[in-house]
Design an enzyme around this catalytic site. Structure first.
Site, short mmCIF file in Angstrom:
data_model
loop_
_atom_site.label_atom_id
_atom_site.label_comp_id
_atom_site.label_asym_id
_atom_site.label_seq_id
_atom_site.Cartn_x
_atom_site.Cartn_y
_atom_site.Cartn_z
N LYS A 68 5.73 -2.47 -2.95
CA LYS A 68 7.18 -2.34 -3.15
C LYS A 68 7.96 -3.34 -2.30
O LYS A 68 9.18 -3.32 -2.26
CB LYS A 68 7.62 -0.91 -2.82
CG LYS A 68 7.09 0.14 -3.81
CD LYS A 68 7.75 1.48 -3.57
CE LYS A 68 6.94 2.66 -4.01
NZ LYS A 68 6.76 2.83 -5.44
N ASP A 120 8.67 8.84 5.39
CA ASP A 120 8.22 8.07 4.23
C ASP A 120 9.18 6.88 4.12
O ASP A 120 10.33 7.03 3.72
CB ASP A 120 8.28 8.95 2.98
CG ASP A 120 7.95 8.17 1.71
OD1 ASP A 120 7.66 6.95 1.80
OD2 ASP A 120 7.99 8.77 0.62
N HIS A 161 9.74 12.59 -2.41
CA HIS A 161 8.78 12.17 -3.44
C HIS A 161 7.59 13.12 -3.36
O HIS A 161 7.27 13.61 -2.27
CB HIS A 161 8.36 10.73 -3.11
CG HIS A 161 7.53 10.05 -4.14
ND1 HIS A 161 6.19 10.30 -4.28
CD2 HIS A 161 7.84 9.12 -5.07
CE1 HIS A 161 5.71 9.54 -5.26
NE2 HIS A 161 6.70 8.81 -5.75
N CYS A 163 8.79 11.36 -9.89
CA CYS A 163 7.87 12.03 -8.96
C CYS A 163 8.64 12.80 -7.89
O CYS A 163 8.28 12.75 -6.70
CB CYS A 163 6.91 11.03 -8.31
SG CYS A 163 5.89 10.20 -9.51
N GLN A 193 10.84 3.46 0.49
CA GLN A 193 12.04 2.90 -0.15
C GLN A 193 12.99 2.25 0.86
O GLN A 193 14.10 1.85 0.50
CB GLN A 193 12.79 4.00 -0.92
CG GLN A 193 11.99 4.62 -2.05
CD GLN A 193 11.72 3.64 -3.19
OE1 GLN A 193 12.43 2.64 -3.34
NE2 GLN A 193 10.69 3.91 -3.98
#
Lengths: 409, 145
Positions: free
Chosen positions: A223, A197, A120, A363, A200
């Site tokens: 999220k 990261d 991302h 993104c 997700q």
């Protein structure tokens, strides 16, 4: 019907045509259960004050809300200490904060930062800037055509020149779960630190940062059923002690003289300015909610739903999945293109049927170029989605090409 | 806004038109237009002779709305002076912003009138205006050069 749907007020709002919304943009943000909404409201009703500052009961109460949430996050991700949990305003800010520490790792011109091409922008642009500032080199690990990160790439790209590796646990474009354990093991053998990261992954699977041995792990509350405006950066204490702050001022100080200052210990050192305590209270409630579901149960249900979505999407004529179209090591993020219809038009047509999906480059422009697509449609699942949602998606997709003049298909 | 008001025959036909979708030989100006949030990326090329736009070409890719808007715009500005093209761009953007509502005035936009109601679908406005903003940029650069 998902047994969790009743907990989400927004998903029960019927439109003018009497339809319930089909919300399939969970990789962008999730809806909020009543428990989270109540927790935020309750904070402002009964506990609101500036934490860590007031010599009065209400401020103590606000401090308790903030710090108990920190403990809860610590336990949720398996961190060793609450001091390793820094609250930020977003995962983007968390990753920027991690990148701010690059000087600890990049000491000589030509030192390498290794990224996955699937990152991302939030885990890519900060490293581009870090590389420019430190005269470091950016090296990319490339995925195969389905978005998988092969071990050969990990092995060949991470070397003794590598000082930092930044990689997502799971892709927001293809849903691929990266072999993060292999990345971390390889990086540590090479003497490099790893920034993960987890935006997700945290909402969709049980994550244990200590077990992974991740050096940094970033994610956002919104999220994972929590409010917007709250992010988390987990970092090993040894790094946090040496890292420079991102923001100066407010309660992150220790002593301030006219010409110089010293700073508080982590995590306060990184939390300049008044924190979003209401948002953090919401994150705490979101973790309670997810714990009540059980992350392993949640993941199993998502796998079943993802299998159904892949099956139904395979039935749609002229539809091509972008990313893995099997169930192995993937989340419920499914990208696809419909031949002859631009993803924005697909999103508009689905919207007319009360279905929300994402369209665009997500993104992740370098990844899109690597995959050879300009943009995709993306349907992403969460625990409140149902097979009926997926049926409505597939049925609407079957009619989408007709709107653009492709006959009856 | 209903889908049949958006994906009208005019728009779907123009969106697939190949008439202006080829590079020009030695264009006098070439300007890129990007919608950073969605990745739409077009390139407008103009061939200008004695202040008149002889040819307009649109390359790149985008959704049906942006491609139709670009194709209609290219049709409309070919044969017009750069000053007229500038005025038409202002008129189109005025129509979208609803600051120009006079029907007589808007008729000059011909088929571009198909986008008159796009402001009722705010998520798609940026698609409709991309080519026109790119035209404004191209005309500005032409003036400087």
């Amino acid at each position: 019907m998902s047994r969790y749907l009743k907990d989400f007020p927004l998903l029960q709002q019927v439109d003018k045509k009497g339809r319930l919304p089909v919300y399939l943009d969970n990789a962008a943000t999730t809806q909020k259960p009543q428990a989270v909404i109540d927790a935020v409201a309750s904070y402002y009703k009964v506990s609101n004050a500036n934490p860590h500052r007031g010599a009065y009961d209400l401020s103590v109460e606000a401090t308790k809300v903030l710090e108990s949430a920190r403990e809860k996050v610590k336990a949720f991700i398996g961190a060793g200490k609450a001091e390793e949990i820094v609250f930020t305003k977003s995962a983007t800010e968390s990753l920027n904060l991690a990148a701010k520490s690059c000087g600890m790792f990049l000491k000589e011109a030509g030192d390498e930062i290794v990224l996955a091409v699937s990152e991302h922008h939030s885990n890519l642009v900060p490293w581009q800037i870090a590389a420019q500032v430190r005269q470091a080199r950016l090296t990319y690990m490339y995925t195969d055509e389905s978005g998988r990160l092969p071990y050969e790439e990990i092995k060949s790209k991470i070397s003794e020149r590598t000082k930092l590796v930044a990689v997502a646990h799971a892709s927001n474009v293809t849903g691929s779960v990266n072999p993060i354990e292999q990345v971390i093991e390889r990086a540590h053998k090479a003497g490099a630190a790893v920034v993960v990261d987890g935006t997700q992954s945290i909402p969709h699977m049980a994550v244990d940062v200590a077990l992974l041995d991740a050096d940094f792990y970033a994610f956002s509350a919104h999220k994972m059923l929590g409010p917007m405006g709250v992010g988390v950066l987990y970092a090993k204490e040894k790094f946090l002690l040496d890292m420079p702050p991102l923001l100066y001022g407010g309660d992150m100080i220790e002593y301030v003289e006219e010409q110089s200052s010293t700073f508080a210990f982590p995590p306060q050192k990184f939390e300049g300015g008044t924190q979003n305590v209401g948002g953090v209270a919401g994150l705490s409630a979101a973790i309670d909610y997810l714990n009540s579901v059980g992350m392993n149960e949640l993941q199993a249900a998502e796998v079943e739903l993802t299998a159904y979505m892949l099956e139904r999407l395979h039935e749609v004529p002229h539809l091509k999945i972008v990313g893995p179209d099997c169930l192995d090591d993937r989340t419920g993020v499914v990208s696809f293109v419909l031949e002859g219809v631009h993803p924005h038009d697909v999103a508009t047509i689905l919207n007319a049927d009360g279905i929300a999906i994402r369209s665009g480059h997500h993104c992740a422009q370098p990844f899109m170029r690597h995959l050879g697509v300009q943009s995709t449609c993306r349907a992403s699942l969460y625990l409140y989605n149902t097979k009926e949602d997926i049926d409505r998606l597939a049925d609407s997709l079957k009619g989408a090409r007709r709107w653009l003049g492709y006959g009856t298909e | 806004m209903e889908l049949n008001e958006l994906y009208t025959e005019v728009i779907t036909q123009y969106s697939r038109s190949q008439k202006h979708r080829h590079p020009l030989d030695n264009p006098d100006i070439k300007v890129q237009g990007v919608n950073p949030s969605c990745g739409d990326d077009i390139s407008l090329e103009l061939k200008v002779n004695g202040g008149t736009i002889k040819n307009a070409a649109i390359l790149g890719s985008g959704c049906a709305i942006s491609m139709a808007s670009a194709a209609i715009m290219a049709d409309l500005i070919e044969g017009k002076s750069t000053a007229e093209a500038e005025r038409l761009a202002a008129l189109f953007l005025g129509m979208i912003r609803k600051t120009v509502t006079e029907e007589n005035e808007l008729e000059e936009l011909e088929d571009a009138l198909a986008f008159q109601n796009i402001s009722n679908m705010p998520a798609r406005v940026k698609c409709a205006v991309l080519a026109w903003h790119t035209l404004e940029e191209a005309l500005k650069k032409l003036k400087v050069s």
